[in-house]
Write an enzyme that holds these catalytic residues in place. Structure first.
Site, PDB file in Angstrom:
ATOM      1  N   GLY A   1       0.812  -1.210   0.000  1.00 52.34           N
ATOM      2  CA  GLY A   1       0.000   0.000   0.000  1.00 52.34           C
ATOM      3  C   GLY A   1       0.841   1.254   0.000  1.00 52.34           C
ATOM      4  O   GLY A   1       0.598   2.192  -0.770  1.00 52.34           O
TER       5      GLY A   1
ATOM      6  N   LYS B   1      -6.280  -7.368   3.688  1.00 51.85           N
ATOM      7  CA  LYS B   1      -6.369  -8.817   3.563  1.00 51.85           C
ATOM      8  C   LYS B   1      -7.632  -9.230   2.819  1.00 51.85           C
ATOM      9  O   LYS B   1      -8.709  -8.662   3.015  1.00 51.85           O
ATOM     10  CB  LYS B   1      -6.342  -9.445   4.960  1.00 51.85           C
ATOM     11  CG  LYS B   1      -6.229 -10.961   4.954  1.00 51.85           C
ATOM     12  CD  LYS B   1      -6.106 -11.489   6.370  1.00 51.85           C
ATOM     13  CE  LYS B   1      -6.011 -13.020   6.358  1.00 51.85           C
ATOM     14  NZ  LYS B   1      -5.897 -13.570   7.737  1.00 51.85           N
ATOM     15  N   ALA B   2      -7.482 -10.239   1.967  1.00 54.33           N
ATOM     16  CA  ALA B   2      -8.626 -10.735   1.187  1.00 54.33           C
ATOM     17  C   ALA B   2      -9.627 -11.452   2.082  1.00 54.33           C
ATOM     18  O   ALA B   2      -9.341 -11.795   3.225  1.00 54.33           O
ATOM     19  CB  ALA B   2      -8.125 -11.674   0.088  1.00 54.33           C
TER      20      ALA B   2
ATOM     21  N   SER C   1       0.907  -7.239  -9.547  1.00 53.93           N
ATOM     22  CA  SER C   1       2.073  -8.104  -9.402  1.00 53.93           C
ATOM     23  C   SER C   1       3.348  -7.300  -9.565  1.00 53.93           C
ATOM     24  O   SER C   1       3.434  -6.403 -10.400  1.00 53.93           O
ATOM     25  CB  SER C   1       2.045  -9.228 -10.440  1.00 53.93           C
ATOM     26  OG  SER C   1       3.209 -10.031 -10.318  1.00 53.93           O
TER      27      SER C   1
ATOM     28  N   GLY D   1       5.638  -7.374  -6.479  1.00 59.48           N
ATOM     29  CA  GLY D   1       6.241  -7.268  -5.163  1.00 59.48           C
ATOM     30  C   GLY D   1       6.375  -5.821  -4.726  1.00 59.48           C
ATOM     31  O   GLY D   1       5.857  -4.899  -5.368  1.00 59.48           O
TER      32      GLY D   1
ATOM     33  N   LYS E   1      -4.887 -12.698 -12.380  1.00 58.65           N
ATOM     34  CA  LYS E   1      -3.809 -12.604 -11.389  1.00 58.65           C
ATOM     35  C   LYS E   1      -3.604 -13.940 -10.673  1.00 58.65           C
ATOM     36  O   LYS E   1      -2.465 -14.342 -10.383  1.00 58.65           O
ATOM     37  CB  LYS E   1      -4.125 -11.512 -10.365  1.00 58.65           C
ATOM     38  CG  LYS E   1      -3.114 -11.394  -9.208  1.00 58.65           C
ATOM     39  CD  LYS E   1      -1.680 -11.198  -9.701  1.00 58.65           C
ATOM     40  CE  LYS E   1      -0.744 -10.662  -8.615  1.00 58.65           C
ATOM     41  NZ  LYS E   1      -0.681 -11.481  -7.411  1.00 58.65           N
TER      42      LYS E   1
ATOM     43  N   HIS F   1      -1.662 -16.066 -13.031  1.00 53.48           N
ATOM     44  CA  HIS F   1      -0.281 -15.547 -13.003  1.00 53.48           C
ATOM     45  C   HIS F   1       0.483 -16.189 -11.856  1.00 53.48           C
ATOM     46  O   HIS F   1       1.606 -16.673 -12.026  1.00 53.48           O
ATOM     47  CB  HIS F   1      -0.304 -14.025 -12.850  1.00 53.48           C
ATOM     48  CG  HIS F   1       1.014 -13.413 -12.457  1.00 53.48           C
ATOM     49  ND1 HIS F   1       1.522 -13.506 -11.180  1.00 53.48           N
ATOM     50  CD2 HIS F   1       1.920 -12.689 -13.176  1.00 53.48           C
ATOM     51  CE1 HIS F   1       2.682 -12.878 -11.123  1.00 53.48           C
ATOM     52  NE2 HIS F   1       2.948 -12.379 -12.318  1.00 53.48           N
ATOM     53  N   ASN F   2      -0.123 -16.204 -10.676  1.00 61.38           N
ATOM     54  CA  ASN F   2       0.558 -16.760  -9.516  1.00 61.38           C
ATOM     55  C   ASN F   2       0.742 -18.266  -9.626  1.00 61.38           C
ATOM     56  O   ASN F   2       1.734 -18.816  -9.145  1.00 61.38           O
ATOM     57  CB  ASN F   2      -0.211 -16.408  -8.240  1.00 61.38           C
ATOM     58  CG  ASN F   2      -0.056 -14.955  -7.851  1.00 61.38           C
ATOM     59  OD1 ASN F   2       0.274 -14.117  -8.685  1.00 61.38           O
ATOM     60  ND2 ASN F   2      -0.319 -14.639  -6.599  1.00 61.38           N
TER      61      ASN F   2
ATOM     62  N   GLU G   1       3.653 -18.748 -11.709  1.00 59.86           N
ATOM     63  CA  GLU G   1       4.807 -18.397 -10.864  1.00 59.86           C
ATOM     64  C   GLU G   1       5.208 -19.565  -9.973  1.00 59.86           C
ATOM     65  O   GLU G   1       6.403 -19.883  -9.844  1.00 59.86           O
ATOM     66  CB  GLU G   1       4.447 -17.180 -10.010  1.00 59.86           C
ATOM     67  CG  GLU G   1       5.491 -16.741  -9.021  1.00 59.86           C
ATOM     68  CD  GLU G   1       4.958 -15.666  -8.085  1.00 59.86           C
ATOM     69  OE1 GLU G   1       5.325 -15.699  -6.902  1.00 59.86           O
ATOM     70  OE2 GLU G   1       4.168 -14.808  -8.542  1.00 59.86           O
ATOM     71  N   TYR G   2       4.222 -20.237  -9.354  1.00 60.69           N
ATOM     72  CA  TYR G   2       4.514 -21.426  -8.541  1.00 60.69           C
ATOM     73  C   TYR G   2       5.309 -22.432  -9.368  1.00 60.69           C
ATOM     74  O   TYR G   2       6.291 -23.017  -8.903  1.00 60.69           O
ATOM     75  CB  TYR G   2       3.219 -22.084  -8.084  1.00 60.69           C
ATOM     76  CG  TYR G   2       2.606 -21.588  -6.800  1.00 60.69           C
ATOM     77  CD1 TYR G   2       2.432 -20.225  -6.554  1.00 60.69           C
ATOM     78  CD2 TYR G   2       2.148 -22.485  -5.849  1.00 60.69           C
ATOM     79  CE1 TYR G   2       1.827 -19.787  -5.387  1.00 60.69           C
ATOM     80  CE2 TYR G   2       1.544 -22.058  -4.672  1.00 60.69           C
ATOM     81  CZ  TYR G   2       1.389 -20.707  -4.442  1.00 60.69           C
ATOM     82  OH  TYR G   2       0.786 -20.279  -3.285  1.00 60.69           O
TER      83      TYR G   2
ATOM     84  N   ARG H   1       5.200 -27.882  -2.526  1.00 61.30           N
ATOM     85  CA  ARG H   1       5.197 -27.011  -1.343  1.00 61.30           C
ATOM     86  C   ARG H   1       4.522 -27.714  -0.165  1.00 61.30           C
ATOM     87  O   ARG H   1       4.975 -27.615   0.978  1.00 61.30           O
ATOM     88  CB  ARG H   1       4.491 -25.692  -1.647  1.00 61.30           C
ATOM     89  CG  ARG H   1       5.217 -24.825  -2.649  1.00 61.30           C
ATOM     90  CD  ARG H   1       4.691 -23.400  -2.655  1.00 61.30           C
ATOM     91  NE  ARG H   1       5.265 -22.612  -3.735  1.00 61.30           N
ATOM     92  CZ  ARG H   1       5.187 -21.290  -3.809  1.00 61.30           C
ATOM     93  NH1 ARG H   1       4.546 -20.607  -2.867  1.00 61.30           N
ATOM     94  NH2 ARG H   1       5.732 -20.639  -4.819  1.00 61.30           N
TER      95      ARG H   1
ATOM     96  N   ARG I   1     -15.046 -48.661 -16.353  1.00 60.84           N
ATOM     97  CA  ARG I   1     -16.196 -47.934 -15.803  1.00 60.84           C
ATOM     98  C   ARG I   1     -17.507 -48.573 -16.248  1.00 60.84           C
ATOM     99  O   ARG I   1     -18.459 -48.679 -15.477  1.00 60.84           O
ATOM    100  CB  ARG I   1     -16.144 -46.458 -16.230  1.00 60.84           C
ATOM    101  CG  ARG I   1     -14.989 -45.676 -15.641  1.00 60.84           C
ATOM    102  CD  ARG I   1     -14.998 -44.212 -16.097  1.00 60.84           C
ATOM    103  NE  ARG I   1     -16.089 -43.480 -15.481  1.00 60.84           N
ATOM    104  CZ  ARG I   1     -17.073 -42.885 -16.129  1.00 60.84           C
ATOM    105  NH1 ARG I   1     -17.131 -42.967 -17.457  1.00 60.84           N
ATOM    106  NH2 ARG I   1     -18.011 -42.234 -15.483  1.00 60.84           N
TER     107      ARG I   1
ATOM    108  N   HIS J   1     -21.507 -47.450 -17.007  1.00 62.71           N
ATOM    109  CA  HIS J   1     -21.435 -46.031 -17.342  1.00 62.71           C
ATOM    110  C   HIS J   1     -21.467 -45.773 -18.853  1.00 62.71           C
ATOM    111  O   HIS J   1     -21.519 -44.622 -19.266  1.00 62.71           O
ATOM    112  CB  HIS J   1     -20.168 -45.413 -16.743  1.00 62.71           C
ATOM    113  CG  HIS J   1     -20.197 -45.340 -15.249  1.00 62.71           C
ATOM    114  ND1 HIS J   1     -21.073 -44.539 -14.557  1.00 62.71           N
ATOM    115  CD2 HIS J   1     -19.448 -45.987 -14.307  1.00 62.71           C
ATOM    116  CE1 HIS J   1     -20.860 -44.676 -13.257  1.00 62.71           C
ATOM    117  NE2 HIS J   1     -19.892 -45.550 -13.077  1.00 62.71           N
TER     118      HIS J   1
END
Length: 472
Positions: A15, A76-77, A129, A131, A183, A186-187, A190-191, A289, A450, A456
């Site tokens: 901010g 915060k979201a 984006s 940072g 966005k 995008h992340n 990025e991961y 992660r 199946r 099915h």
């Protein structure tokens, strides 16, 4: 100072830097933070001498803004955004505009756009984006909502955004939650790229015995190429070269091997599953992660679960040739991560009528954002040439990369498997490419099973309709 052009709620690092960015570009501002002491600290420090004033309350904040008001929320979201909207709404007037610049779930943004527009207020969900440094010097921004709402802030955001040769790194993304969805993806990409580079580091360290400086030299070579030149490769080189002031060794080796996450990677994977789009490279990065977080279990398992007793020497190339096979593997895995993200956005565009301009998205990611890379010019070119491109892999330039580098990716994944070194993103990317290039996959047997256990039904290659067989 007369009433401010622009208002900011939330004086965290992002901010603060965004409001300083706006002020540098000619927009006076009023700022509000839940704790006024933080506002005072900012005004006495980084905000001193600038056209930025503080507000002691939300009422004071709203009163100090010129109309129509332009308010950016950097909080915060989730529930905090809804709570802030509830507090602000009674103070707003027709034409005022709220902007959520955090990482919100796109479906929440869809709901908020509908609710606020019904009250004659504008609402924009804007992915940001880059940072802390990008926020200050020029981020990539992805605003979504009504076109009229975007038009009301276009003059501001085009000046605040990062600038590249073909324009500012911001454009109108689309209606509703389109901006936050883009966005999120995008992340997710990025991961994927972060994990790909982590796997390359692990292979160079454990498979080739390189130290931090030698690995950094390889990354420096990669960063000089069109295919891998990027912000993430650049900072990986920096991380590998940085020394621990305590002992002079490689600092990265003193960092606990448990990666954090804030949710956008998970949202990417969840959205992909819901929309039926394969994103195995991105999923593998997310899963890596999660596995890293169970560090205590991994430490306990190491002496119990044995790896290969012996493995052939890993041929990853040499530092002199930039570890050529490993570079091939990383190039294709990064391309796979981008391809999966672009395919997911295309499907979301169809489902939600976002009318996403894939070429424009490639353009605004070329500067400011975390995944900025020279490769994005090729992505922009691919969708400029064919806006309905089914998958990035079949664009002529990208197909040539796949055909030329696939043997290197196979070599690296096979060597890692023999050595017992996990490479989830590299191996998932190989599976993705091999699956996508296969005109026939073994799911015909899955359909048979199946139908066998659950009736099915299945379809046939040689005639239309649905069929069932009494297999037993």
């Amino acid at each position: 100072m007369d009433k401010a052009h622009f208002g900011l709620i939330g004086l965290g690092v992002m901010g603060e830097n965004l409001v300083l960015n706006a002020e540098r570009n000619g927009f006076s501002s009023v700022v509000y933070n839940r704790t006024y002491a933080k506002t005072e600290e900012f005004l006495a420090g980084r905000g001193a001498g600038k056209r930025i004033i503080g507000a002691t309350s939300l009422e004071d904040f709203v009163a100090k803004l010129e109309r129509p008001r332009r308010i950016l929320m950097m909080i915060k979201a989730g529930d905090p955004i809804d709570a802030m909207i509830q507090q602000l709404a009674p103070m707003l007037e027709e034409g005022d505009l709220l902007i959520d610049g955090g990482n919100s779930l796109y479906t929440d943004t869809e709901r908020r756009v509908a609710e606020l527009e019904s009250q004659s207020f504008g609402y924009i969900g804007m992915g940001v984006s880059g940072g802390a440094k990008g926020a200050l010097e020029g981020p990539s921004m992805m605003p979504g909502g009504t076109r009229a709402a975007y038009d009301a802030i276009e003059g501001l955001v085009r000046k605040m955004a990062a600038q590249v040769d073909d324009g500012p790194c911001v454009t109108y993304i689309g209606p509703g939650g389109a901006g936050h969805f883009v966005k999120t993806v995008h992340n997710g990409i990025e991961y994927g790229i972060e994990q790909i580079l982590a796997e390359a580091y692990d292979l160079m360290k454990r498979g080739a015995g390189l130290n931090g400086d030698a690995m950094a030299d390889v990354l420096g070579q990669w960063n000089a190429t069109e295919e891998l030149s990027s912000f993430l490769v650049e900072i990986t080189e920096i991380c590998l070269r940085t020394k621990d002031p305590a002992n002079g060794g490689d600092l990265v080796e003193q960092i606990v091997d448990a990666a954090g996450q804030k949710g956008t990677g998970l949202w990417t994977v969840q959205s992909a599953l819901e929309m039926g789009i394969p994103v195995p490279t991105i999923y593998a990065a997310l899963n890596a992660r999660v596995l890293s977080s169970i560090r205590t279990e991994r430490i306990a398992a190491e002496p119990v679960l044995h790896g290969p007793a012996s493995a052939p020497a890993m041929d990853l190339g040499t530092p002199a040739d930039g570890m050529a096979p490993l570079m091939d593997a990383c190039v294709l895995a990064c391309i796979a991560s981008y391809a999966q993200g672009m395919a997911l956005m295309q499907e979301a565009s169809k489902l939600h009528n976002y009318q996403l301009d894939m070429s424009a998205i490639g353009q605004i990611w070329k500067g400011g954002c975390i995944i900025r890379a020279r490769l994005l010019q090729r992505i922009q070119n691919a969708y400029t040439a064919n806006a309905e491109l089914a998958n990035l892999l079949v664009d002529p330039w990208f197909a040539e990369q796949v055909n030329r580098r696939l043997s290197g990716l196979r070599q690296v994944v096979a060597a890692a498997a023999h050595a017992g070194i996990p490479v989830p993103c590299l191996s998932s990317s190989l599976d993705y490419i091999d699956s996508y290039r296969s005109s026939r996959l073994p799911q015909n047997l899955v359909q048979a099973m199946r139908d066998c256990f659950g009736a099915h039904t299945y379809e046939r290659l040689d005639q239309p309709g649905s069929f069932h067989t009494e297999w037993m």
